[in-house]
Design a protein around this motif. Sequence first.
Motif, PDB file in Angstrom:
ATOM      1  N   UNK A  43      58.964  42.229  12.419  1.00 25.02           N
ATOM      2  CA  UNK A  43      58.382  43.508  12.838  1.00 25.02           C
ATOM      3  C   UNK A  43      56.894  43.353  13.145  1.00 25.02           C
ATOM      4  N   UNK A  44      56.204  42.551  12.344  1.00 25.61           N
ATOM      5  CA  UNK A  44      54.779  42.294  12.589  1.00 25.61           C
ATOM      6  C   UNK A  44      54.589  41.613  13.938  1.00 25.61           C
ATOM      7  N   UNK A  45      55.432  40.624  14.228  1.00 26.26           N
ATOM      8  CA  UNK A  45      55.349  39.934  15.513  1.00 26.26           C
ATOM      9  C   UNK A  45      55.571  40.898  16.670  1.00 26.26           C
ATOM     10  N   UNK A  46      56.520  41.830  16.519  1.00 31.43           N
ATOM     11  CA  UNK A  46      56.779  42.807  17.580  1.00 31.43           C
ATOM     12  C   UNK A  46      55.568  43.696  17.804  1.00 31.43           C
ATOM     13  N   UNK A  47      54.897  44.098  16.725  1.00 29.33           N
ATOM     14  CA  UNK A  47      53.687  44.920  16.863  1.00 29.33           C
ATOM     15  C   UNK A  47      52.580  44.147  17.570  1.00 29.33           C
ATOM     16  N   UNK A  49      52.972  41.642  19.585  1.00 29.63           N
ATOM     17  CA  UNK A  49      53.356  41.348  20.958  1.00 29.63           C
ATOM     18  C   UNK A  49      53.112  42.552  21.877  1.00 29.63           C
ATOM     19  N   UNK A  50      53.247  43.769  21.344  1.00 31.61           N
ATOM     20  CA  UNK A  50      52.982  44.958  22.150  1.00 31.61           C
ATOM     21  C   UNK A  50      51.507  45.032  22.561  1.00 31.61           C
ATOM     22  N   UNK A  51      50.641  44.428  21.761  1.00 32.58           N
ATOM     23  CA  UNK A  51      49.203  44.463  22.065  1.00 32.58           C
ATOM     24  C   UNK A  51      48.764  43.222  22.831  1.00 32.58           C
ATOM     25  N   UNK A  52      49.231  42.039  22.398  1.00 32.69           N
ATOM     26  CA  UNK A  52      48.718  40.782  22.953  1.00 32.69           C
ATOM     27  C   UNK A  52      49.675  40.115  23.934  1.00 32.69           C
ATOM     28  N   UNK A  88      45.045  31.036  15.811  1.00 34.62           N
ATOM     29  CA  UNK A  88      44.142  30.324  16.720  1.00 34.62           C
ATOM     30  C   UNK A  88      43.280  31.295  17.518  1.00 34.62           C
ATOM     31  N   UNK A  89      43.868  32.410  17.931  1.00 37.26           N
ATOM     32  CA  UNK A  89      43.169  33.369  18.783  1.00 37.26           C
ATOM     33  C   UNK A  89      42.235  34.233  17.937  1.00 37.26           C
ATOM     34  N   UNK A  90      40.909  34.116  18.111  1.00 37.32           N
ATOM     35  CA  UNK A  90      39.974  34.905  17.299  1.00 37.32           C
ATOM     36  C   UNK A  90      40.108  36.407  17.535  1.00 37.32           C
ATOM     37  N   UNK A  91      40.535  36.816  18.732  1.00 41.82           N
ATOM     38  CA  UNK A  91      40.736  38.246  18.992  1.00 41.82           C
ATOM     39  C   UNK A  91      41.873  38.795  18.146  1.00 41.82           C
ATOM     40  N   UNK A  92      42.907  37.997  17.960  1.00 38.12           N
ATOM     41  CA  UNK A  92      44.027  38.431  17.133  1.00 38.12           C
ATOM     42  C   UNK A  92      43.613  38.526  15.669  1.00 38.12           C
ATOM     43  N   UNK A  93      42.796  37.572  15.231  1.00 37.26           N
ATOM     44  CA  UNK A  93      42.335  37.569  13.847  1.00 37.26           C
ATOM     45  C   UNK A  93      41.540  38.822  13.507  1.00 37.26           C
ATOM     46  N   UNK A  94      40.886  39.407  14.496  1.00 36.10           N
ATOM     47  CA  UNK A  94      40.052  40.581  14.263  1.00 36.10           C
ATOM     48  C   UNK A  94      40.788  41.895  14.496  1.00 36.10           C
ATOM     49  N   UNK A  97      46.090  45.321  13.598  1.00 39.02           N
ATOM     50  CA  UNK A  97      47.493  45.013  13.322  1.00 39.02           C
ATOM     51  C   UNK A  97      47.604  43.752  12.481  1.00 39.02           C
ATOM     52  N   UNK A  98      46.829  42.748  12.825  1.00 40.38           N
ATOM     53  CA  UNK A  98      46.850  41.478  12.087  1.00 40.38           C
ATOM     54  C   UNK A  98      46.358  41.679  10.659  1.00 40.38           C
TER      55      UNK A  98
END
Length: 439
Positions: A43-47, A49-52, A88-94, A97-98
Motif C-alpha cells: 500500500x505504501x508503494x502504491x501511494x 507511485x501515485x506521486x512519483x 536513493x531519491x532525495x526528493x522521495x526521502x523528504x 508519504x515516505x
Amino acid sequence: MKMHFCIPVSQQRLDPLGGRYVLYSVYLDGYLFCRVRYSQLRRWNEQLRRVFGNCLPPFPPKYYLAMTTSMADERRDQLEQYLQNVTVDPNMLRSDIFIDFLKFVQLDTFSITTKTASLDIFLPDGRNIPVEILTSDTAERVLEVVSHRIGLSQELLGYFSLFLIRFCKEGKQSVMKKLVDFELPYVSLRSAEAENCRVGLRKWYMDPSLDSVLMDCPAALQLIYMQAVQDIEKEWAKLTQAQRQKLQAFQKEDNQTKFLELSREVRHYGYWRLDPCTCDYPQPGCGAVLSVGKDEISCCITLPDNQTQEVIFQMNRVKRWQVTFLGTLLDTDGPQRTLNQNLELRFQFSEENHWPWFVIYTKQAFLLSSCLKKMISEKMVKLAAENPEMQIEVPEQGNRKKHRVQQSQKDVSRFLPRKSKIEMANVDCVFGTIEEEDL
C-alpha cells in the motif's frame, strides 16, 4: 547514496481470523527499525507511485497462492532491494508519504503512542540538554529543536547530527550509530538493547577544514570546540608535546578560535576513532584500532608479537566495500532486538596492480561504512566546486543542492547472494552482505 536497510528475519504469524501472514523485521544500520507486513509495504508503494510514478524501483509481485520457501526467500530479497533503492531519491526521502509511513511503523513496532515527552540530548562536554518533543518527532525535527535551544544557525544544521551513544565503564563512550533524518530518536533510544545509551549531538563531517565554515556562529564554534577538547582528552588525535602545550595554553585562555586553528594541524584531528576490533592483516586475529577521516583509513594493528604496525589506506585507493552479518540472531521477541552484531566490513583496495581485500571485524561496521560514504560525499562536493561542467546530485552536506562536477563516483549498495541460512524456532534467519561498489 543508498541506506543500510536489510530484512534478515521474517516470522509467520496468525491473524485474528486464523489465517497466516509473514511479518518482516526491517533493520537499519544493524538495529531493528520496524516490523511490517507485505501488505503494508505494498500500500505504501502504491501511494508513492501515485506521486512519483515510474521513478520508483520495482515492487515484489503479490502471490495469490501459498508461497514456497524459495518464493518467500525471493520476496524477502526483493523487499530488501526495494527499501534500499527507494532511499536513493532525495526528493522521495523528504516526501510526507515516505516519512509518515516510516514514523507509523516505528511507533507501531515498539507500541509507542504519539505524546509529548522530554528527551535529554548529550553534548560533547558531558552536559545534557532536555528538550520537549513529540515521541513521533524525527531526528531531523529533534535536531531543529536542539539547534533553536542552543542558538545554532539553521543554515549549519547539515554539519551536525544525532547519534546513539553507549556509555561504558571508566567514562568511555561507544558510538552505536548515526540516526538518519526519518528515524525517531525517542523510539530508537527506547528500543536500543544497550544499557546506558543516550542520544548525543556531534559534528558530522570528515574533513577538518570544514571547521572554518562554522567559526562565525558562536553556538557552532562552542560545539566543535567542546568536541575537539573531548577528542583530544580521549587521545583520538596524536599531538606532539609542543602542540599539547600550546593547546593547553589556548584552553586556559578560553581562546576557542586559536585552539581549533592549531587543532587542525594535529594528526588525526577530526577523525572518528572506532572501538578496538580485529582484522585479518597481516594475518587473521590481529587487533586493530581504526581512525577514519580526511580521505583516509588509518589502522594501528597489533601483531602477534605485540609489536604495532600502522597501515594507511587513502580513499582514492579504495574501490568498494561491503558489510556482512556473520553470527546468529538474538531473540527478536525479547528485550534485545539487534542482530548479534557479529559483523565484518571488508574493503578492496589498490596495491601494486592488485586488488586485495582488507577485512575488519567490528560491531561498528555500519558506522564505519557511514563514515566512508560521508568522505565520498564530501569529495563530490569539492569536485562540484572545482568542476562546474557537469551536473550531479549531492545528497548530503547542509541543504541538499544540485552541483556540477566533471566526474561522478557511482555508489551501489546491494545484498550479495546469501551466505548462510540458520533455522530457529518459527523464525527464518538469513544473513547477507551489503556492498558499496564501483566508488
